[in-house]
Design a protein around this motif. Sequence first.
Motif, PDB file in Angstrom:
ATOM      1  N   LYS A   1       1.129   6.944  -6.926  1.00 55.48           N
ATOM      2  CA  LYS A   1      -0.009   7.616  -6.892  1.00 55.48           C
ATOM      3  C   LYS A   1       0.519   9.112  -6.916  1.00 55.48           C
ATOM      4  O   LYS A   1       0.104  10.279  -7.752  1.00 55.48           O
ATOM      5  N   LEU A   2       1.375   9.613  -5.875  1.00 53.05           N
ATOM      6  CA  LEU A   2       1.627  10.932  -5.708  1.00 53.05           C
ATOM      7  C   LEU A   2       2.439  11.308  -6.798  1.00 53.05           C
ATOM      8  O   LEU A   2       2.070  12.354  -7.315  1.00 53.05           O
ATOM      9  N   PHE A   3       3.412  10.558  -7.580  1.00 50.90           N
ATOM     10  CA  PHE A   3       4.094  10.787  -8.788  1.00 50.90           C
ATOM     11  C   PHE A   3       3.150  11.184  -9.822  1.00 50.90           C
ATOM     12  O   PHE A   3       3.238  12.047 -10.621  1.00 50.90           O
ATOM     13  N   ARG A   4       2.381  10.349  -9.986  1.00 46.57           N
ATOM     14  CA  ARG A   4       1.221  10.167 -11.154  1.00 46.57           C
ATOM     15  C   ARG A   4       0.358  11.561 -11.183  1.00 46.57           C
ATOM     16  O   ARG A   4       0.127  12.125 -11.991  1.00 46.57           O
TER      17      ARG A   4
ATOM     18  N   VAL B   1       3.820  13.099 -13.283  1.00 51.07           N
ATOM     19  CA  VAL B   1       5.160  12.500 -13.473  1.00 51.07           C
ATOM     20  C   VAL B   1       4.808  10.969 -13.802  1.00 51.07           C
ATOM     21  O   VAL B   1       4.128  10.168 -13.319  1.00 51.07           O
ATOM     22  N   ASN B   2       5.483  10.543 -14.843  1.00 49.91           N
ATOM     23  CA  ASN B   2       5.391   9.185 -15.319  1.00 49.91           C
ATOM     24  C   ASN B   2       6.287   8.326 -15.005  1.00 49.91           C
ATOM     25  O   ASN B   2       7.691   8.232 -15.698  1.00 49.91           O
ATOM     26  N   PRO B   3       6.720   7.728 -13.670  1.00 45.53           N
ATOM     27  CA  PRO B   3       7.724   7.060 -13.149  1.00 45.53           C
ATOM     28  C   PRO B   3       7.952   5.645 -13.804  1.00 45.53           C
ATOM     29  O   PRO B   3       6.927   5.073 -14.341  1.00 45.53           O
ATOM     30  N   THR B   4       9.064   5.379 -13.995  1.00 48.42           N
ATOM     31  CA  THR B   4       9.381   4.025 -14.314  1.00 48.42           C
ATOM     32  C   THR B   4       9.442   2.974 -13.037  1.00 48.42           C
ATOM     33  O   THR B   4       9.855   3.353 -12.260  1.00 48.42           O
ATOM     34  N   VAL B   5       8.498   2.003 -13.050  1.00 44.78           N
ATOM     35  CA  VAL B   5       8.186   1.260 -11.823  1.00 44.78           C
ATOM     36  C   VAL B   5       8.685  -0.229 -12.203  1.00 44.78           C
ATOM     37  O   VAL B   5       8.166  -0.948 -12.934  1.00 44.78           O
TER      38      VAL B   5
ATOM     39  N   SER C   1       0.665  -1.108   0.021  1.00 45.92           N
ATOM     40  CA  SER C   1       0.067  -0.085   0.001  1.00 45.92           C
ATOM     41  C   SER C   1       1.001   1.276  -0.104  1.00 45.92           C
ATOM     42  O   SER C   1       0.349   2.335  -0.691  1.00 45.92           O
ATOM     43  N   MET C   2       1.837   1.330   0.566  1.00 46.17           N
ATOM     44  CA  MET C   2       2.673   2.475   0.602  1.00 46.17           C
ATOM     45  C   MET C   2       3.431   2.725  -0.778  1.00 46.17           C
ATOM     46  O   MET C   2       3.611   3.669  -1.249  1.00 46.17           O
TER      47      MET C   2
END
Length: 129
Positions: A56-59, A63-67, A49-50
């Motif tokens: 979700k914060l970045f999106r 921002v489109n992070p690489t995950v 969940s964290m």
Amino acid sequence: MTYQTKSWGSNCPTTRSSSSSTNDPAIVERIGRLAAANAVVIFSISTCSMCHAVKKLFRNMGVNPTVYELDEDPSRSGREMERALIGLIGAIPVVFIGGKLVGDTDRVMACHISGTLVPLLKDAGALWL
């Protein structure tokens, strides 16, 4: 054993203790390469969940992070990277911005609240506002 998170050029330096005294240098090097390949990189666990909150914060910021979902890696390296990151930071998710270690959820949120997260994202080319 104590690790300085500045090993990858930390943007928000902290010191964490670790019960793991050894990390495979090849795994640590791979993490560094993956972290440097994109503006924002999140090492995550799909059911955490964290991790979801950080993504979700970045999106929500545009921002489109690489995950990298470490638990969904079909090879054994996802599990090894998870162990190495937990040994270094103490928690998952682990966030890198501009190839530099920011840290776990607490460090990302602290940077966001203090107003230092947006400049880091702009400097990394992840945010154009």
